[in-house]
Scaffold this motif. Structure first.
Motif, PDB file in Angstrom:
ATOM      1  N   ILE A  59      10.170  -8.882  95.524  1.00  0.00           N
ATOM      2  CA  ILE A  59      11.606  -8.741  95.783  1.00  0.00           C
ATOM      3  C   ILE A  59      12.000  -9.623  96.966  1.00  0.00           C
ATOM      4  CG2 ILE A  59      11.946  -6.439  94.797  1.00  0.00           C
ATOM      5  CD1 ILE A  59      11.480  -5.269  97.563  1.00  0.00           C
ATOM      6  N   CYS A  60      11.290 -10.764  97.102  1.00  0.00           N
ATOM      7  CA  CYS A  60      11.517 -11.646  98.247  1.00  0.00           C
ATOM      8  C   CYS A  60      12.881 -12.331  98.201  1.00  0.00           C
ATOM      9  CB  CYS A  60      10.404 -12.685  98.343  1.00  0.00           C
ATOM     10  SG  CYS A  60       8.777 -11.964  98.664  1.00  0.00           S
ATOM     11  N   ASP A  61      13.559 -12.262  97.050  1.00  0.00           N
ATOM     12  CA  ASP A  61      14.911 -12.812  96.986  1.00  0.00           C
ATOM     13  C   ASP A  61      15.901 -11.947  97.764  1.00  0.00           C
ATOM     14  OD1 ASP A  61      14.539 -10.733  95.197  1.00  0.00           O
ATOM     15  OD2 ASP A  61      16.003 -11.498  93.758  1.00  0.00           O
ATOM     16  N   MET A  62      15.427 -10.800  98.272  1.00  0.00           N
ATOM     17  CA  MET A  62      16.272  -9.923  99.079  1.00  0.00           C
ATOM     18  C   MET A  62      16.064 -10.146 100.570  1.00  0.00           C
ATOM     19  SD  MET A  62      15.764  -6.472  96.772  1.00  0.00           S
ATOM     20  CE  MET A  62      16.664  -5.436  97.929  1.00  0.00           C
ATOM     21  N   CYS A  63      15.295 -11.177 100.931  1.00  0.00           N
ATOM     22  CA  CYS A  63      15.045 -11.494 102.347  1.00  0.00           C
ATOM     23  C   CYS A  63      16.150 -12.428 102.855  1.00  0.00           C
ATOM     24  CB  CYS A  63      13.687 -12.163 102.525  1.00  0.00           C
ATOM     25  SG  CYS A  63      12.285 -11.155 101.987  1.00  0.00           S
ATOM     26  N   PRO A  64      16.956 -12.016 103.819  1.00  0.00           N
ATOM     27  CA  PRO A  64      18.064 -12.860 104.289  1.00  0.00           C
ATOM     28  C   PRO A  64      17.608 -14.121 105.000  1.00  0.00           C
ATOM     29  CG  PRO A  64      17.845 -10.912 105.670  1.00  0.00           C
ATOM     30  CD  PRO A  64      16.942 -10.713 104.500  1.00  0.00           C
ATOM     31  N   SER A  65      16.396 -14.099 105.615  1.00  0.00           N
ATOM     32  CA  SER A  65      15.898 -15.269 106.360  1.00  0.00           C
ATOM     33  C   SER A  65      14.815 -16.016 105.603  1.00  0.00           C
ATOM     34  CB  SER A  65      15.354 -14.824 107.723  1.00  0.00           C
ATOM     35  OG  SER A  65      16.328 -14.133 108.465  1.00  0.00           O
ATOM     36  N   GLY A  66      14.671 -15.729 104.312  1.00  0.00           N
ATOM     37  CA  GLY A  66      13.592 -16.343 103.550  1.00  0.00           C
ATOM     38  C   GLY A  66      12.323 -15.524 103.640  1.00  0.00           C
ATOM     39  N   SER A  67      11.232 -16.055 103.132  1.00  0.00           N
ATOM     40  CA  SER A  67       9.964 -15.330 103.138  1.00  0.00           C
ATOM     41  C   SER A  67       8.813 -16.309 103.312  1.00  0.00           C
ATOM     42  CB  SER A  67       9.783 -14.546 101.830  1.00  0.00           C
ATOM     43  OG  SER A  67       9.765 -15.427 100.714  1.00  0.00           O
ATOM     44  N   TYR A  68       7.632 -15.765 103.604  1.00  0.00           N
ATOM     45  CA  TYR A  68       6.445 -16.600 103.783  1.00  0.00           C
ATOM     46  C   TYR A  68       5.222 -15.868 103.239  1.00  0.00           C
ATOM     47  CZ  TYR A  68       5.933 -13.570 107.896  1.00  0.00           C
ATOM     48  OH  TYR A  68       5.834 -12.490 108.738  1.00  0.00           O
ATOM     49  N   GLU A  69       4.247 -16.654 102.800  1.00  0.00           N
ATOM     50  CA  GLU A  69       3.018 -16.101 102.227  1.00  0.00           C
ATOM     51  C   GLU A  69       1.944 -16.015 103.302  1.00  0.00           C
ATOM     52  OE1 GLU A  69      -0.413 -17.583  99.100  1.00  0.00           O
ATOM     53  OE2 GLU A  69       1.681 -18.076  98.666  1.00  0.00           O
ATOM     54  N   VAL A  70       1.121 -14.971 103.249  1.00  0.00           N
ATOM     55  CA  VAL A  70       0.006 -14.813 104.181  1.00  0.00           C
ATOM     56  C   VAL A  70      -1.306 -14.897 103.424  1.00  0.00           C
ATOM     57  CG1 VAL A  70       1.372 -13.393 105.756  1.00  0.00           C
ATOM     58  CG2 VAL A  70      -0.003 -12.285 103.986  1.00  0.00           C
ATOM     59  N   VAL A  71      -2.389 -15.080 104.149  1.00  0.00           N
ATOM     60  CA  VAL A  71      -3.729 -15.127 103.543  1.00  0.00           C
ATOM     61  C   VAL A  71      -4.349 -13.743 103.642  1.00  0.00           C
ATOM     62  CG1 VAL A  71      -6.030 -16.141 103.665  1.00  0.00           C
ATOM     63  CG2 VAL A  71      -4.030 -17.554 104.164  1.00  0.00           C
ATOM     64  N   ASP A  72      -4.536 -13.092 102.516  1.00  0.00           N
ATOM     65  CA  ASP A  72      -5.238 -11.809 102.518  1.00  0.00           C
ATOM     66  C   ASP A  72      -6.267 -11.761 101.375  1.00  0.00           C
ATOM     67  OD1 ASP A  72      -3.275 -11.691 100.561  1.00  0.00           O
ATOM     68  OD2 ASP A  72      -2.231  -9.973 101.410  1.00  0.00           O
ATOM     69  N   PHE A  73      -5.803 -11.761 100.114  1.00  0.00           N
ATOM     70  CA  PHE A  73      -6.733 -11.667  98.992  1.00  0.00           C
ATOM     71  C   PHE A  73      -6.720 -12.950  98.153  1.00  0.00           C
ATOM     72  CE2 PHE A  73      -5.305  -7.240  99.793  1.00  0.00           C
ATOM     73  CZ  PHE A  73      -6.514  -6.778 100.321  1.00  0.00           C
ATOM     74  N   ASN A  74      -7.831 -13.175  97.459  1.00  0.00           N
ATOM     75  CA  ASN A  74      -8.023 -14.406  96.684  1.00  0.00           C
ATOM     76  C   ASN A  74      -7.395 -14.244  95.298  1.00  0.00           C
ATOM     77  OD1 ASN A  74      -8.894 -16.848  95.783  1.00  0.00           O
ATOM     78  ND2 ASN A  74     -11.075 -16.410  95.885  1.00  0.00           N
ATOM     79  N   CYS A  75      -6.090 -14.499  95.222  1.00  0.00           N
ATOM     80  CA  CYS A  75      -5.363 -14.295  93.979  1.00  0.00           C
ATOM     81  C   CYS A  75      -4.691 -15.590  93.517  1.00  0.00           C
ATOM     82  CB  CYS A  75      -4.289 -13.216  94.160  1.00  0.00           C
ATOM     83  SG  CYS A  75      -4.961 -11.621  94.692  1.00  0.00           S
ATOM     84  N   LYS A  76      -4.646 -15.779  92.200  1.00  0.00           N
ATOM     85  CA  LYS A  76      -4.034 -16.979  91.650  1.00  0.00           C
ATOM     86  C   LYS A  76      -2.549 -17.054  91.978  1.00  0.00           C
ATOM     87  CE  LYS A  76      -7.233 -17.582  87.769  1.00  0.00           C
ATOM     88  NZ  LYS A  76      -7.375 -17.647  86.291  1.00  0.00           N
ATOM     89  N   GLN A  77      -1.900 -15.888  92.046  1.00  0.00           N
ATOM     90  CA  GLN A  77      -0.477 -15.882  92.346  1.00  0.00           C
ATOM     91  C   GLN A  77      -0.210 -15.964  93.848  1.00  0.00           C
ATOM     92  OE1 GLN A  77      -2.270 -13.221  91.438  1.00  0.00           O
ATOM     93  NE2 GLN A  77      -1.240 -11.277  91.834  1.00  0.00           N
ATOM     94  N   GLY A  78      -1.284 -16.145  94.625  1.00  0.00           N
ATOM     95  CA  GLY A  78      -1.138 -16.241  96.072  1.00  0.00           C
ATOM     96  C   GLY A  78      -1.281 -14.898  96.752  1.00  0.00           C
ATOM     97  N   GLY A  79      -1.173 -14.895  98.077  1.00  0.00           N
ATOM     98  CA  GLY A  79      -1.316 -13.660  98.830  1.00  0.00           C
ATOM     99  C   GLY A  79      -0.008 -12.897  98.931  1.00  0.00           C
TER     100      GLY A  79
END
Length: 259
Positions: free
Chosen positions: A181-201
């Motif tokens: 639901i990152c389209d609800m972030c007024p300042s945008g969003s960012y990805e972090v490194v946690d798990f090894n997933c194809k769709q990213g963290g």
């Protein structure tokens, strides 16, 4: 030499006589760090000096705990409008946690919570600023462009997320635990490194400051890493990169950060 000894003795005596309760009760102008005021324990960024408030000729800094080292509270003097960090007036160490808040019943008070200890300081000359919530205009109805909204824009506040809030969460099995639901972030969003997933963290709301000190590491491409490790968060992990001079560490929340 005599003058130097006299100056050192004077500074020492002044430091010993520093009475925070007395000075705060007389202070007329106090500025609080609103990012941490009334927000719970100050834990982030790790191992960092944070100015929590300043008043008259003094500033209060708190160094957040990191690994097995507990926090430190430091009072320093001011010269003009600048805090002189090296001009230490008082130091308190081994603080397991710290938070601070303002309360106003009969009078305004500053409450410091150091571990399990609560210290209250009356601010006799301080006036609480008036609070206005977002979109508040004192009217029963509001108009926004050509759209009429009964009751003002209150409902819009429930449609957006706050900075730092998780907007897309994945687990170690790469399943979504929080739908995107990152389209609800007024300042945008960012990805972090946690798990090894194809769709990213996982992803959080806010401005992307990856790679800088005390911020999430910038994710590398997962195909470039070519690893089957389920978790990419560990000290020295190559799954994220930082600015020169910084290294990757896995914090308590399981996110790779730069320190």
């Amino acid at each position: 030499m005599k003058y130097l000894v006299f100056i050192l003795l004077f500074i020492s005596c002044w430091s010993q006589k520093f009475d925070l309760e007395e000075r705060l009760s007389l202070a007329k102008k106090i500025e609080f760090n609103k990012q941490y005021l009334n927000k719970g324990n100050i834990e982030q960024p790790k191992n960092t000096w944070i100015k929590i408030f300043e008043f008259d000729n003094f500033c209060a800094f708190y160094k957040t705990p990191f690994n097995k080292k507990e926090g430190t509270l430091r009072y320093v003097s001011k010269s003009g409008n600048k805090c002189q960090f090296d001009e230490k007036i008082k130091l308190e160490e081994n603080i397991s946690s710290l938070k601070f808040s303002l309360s106003a019943v009969d009078k305004v008070s500053l409450d410091l919570f150091l571990g399990g200890e609560r210290r209250s300081y009356h601010l006799f000359n301080y006036r609480m600023p008036r609070k206005f919530s977002a979109f508040q205009n004192q009217l029963k109805k509001s108009y926004f462009d050509n759209v009429f909204i009964s009751g003002g824009l209150e409902y819009l506040k429930d449609k957006v997320l706050k900075d730092g809030q998780l907007c897309h969460g994945v687990n170690i099995e790469c399943k979504d635990v929080v739908a995107n639901i990152c389209d609800m972030c007024p300042s945008g969003s960012y990805e972090v490194v946690d798990f090894n997933c194809k769709q990213g963290g996982s992803k959080y709301c806010g401005v992307n400051k990856c790679g800088t000190k005390n911020q999430p590491a910038c994710p590398r491409g997962y195909k470039v890493l070519d690893t089957k490790l389920p978790s990419l968060c560990f000290n020295g992990s190559p799954a994220g990169f930082c600015e020169p001079g910084l290294e990757t560490f896995c914090n308590d929340d399981g996110i790779l950060v730069c320190l």
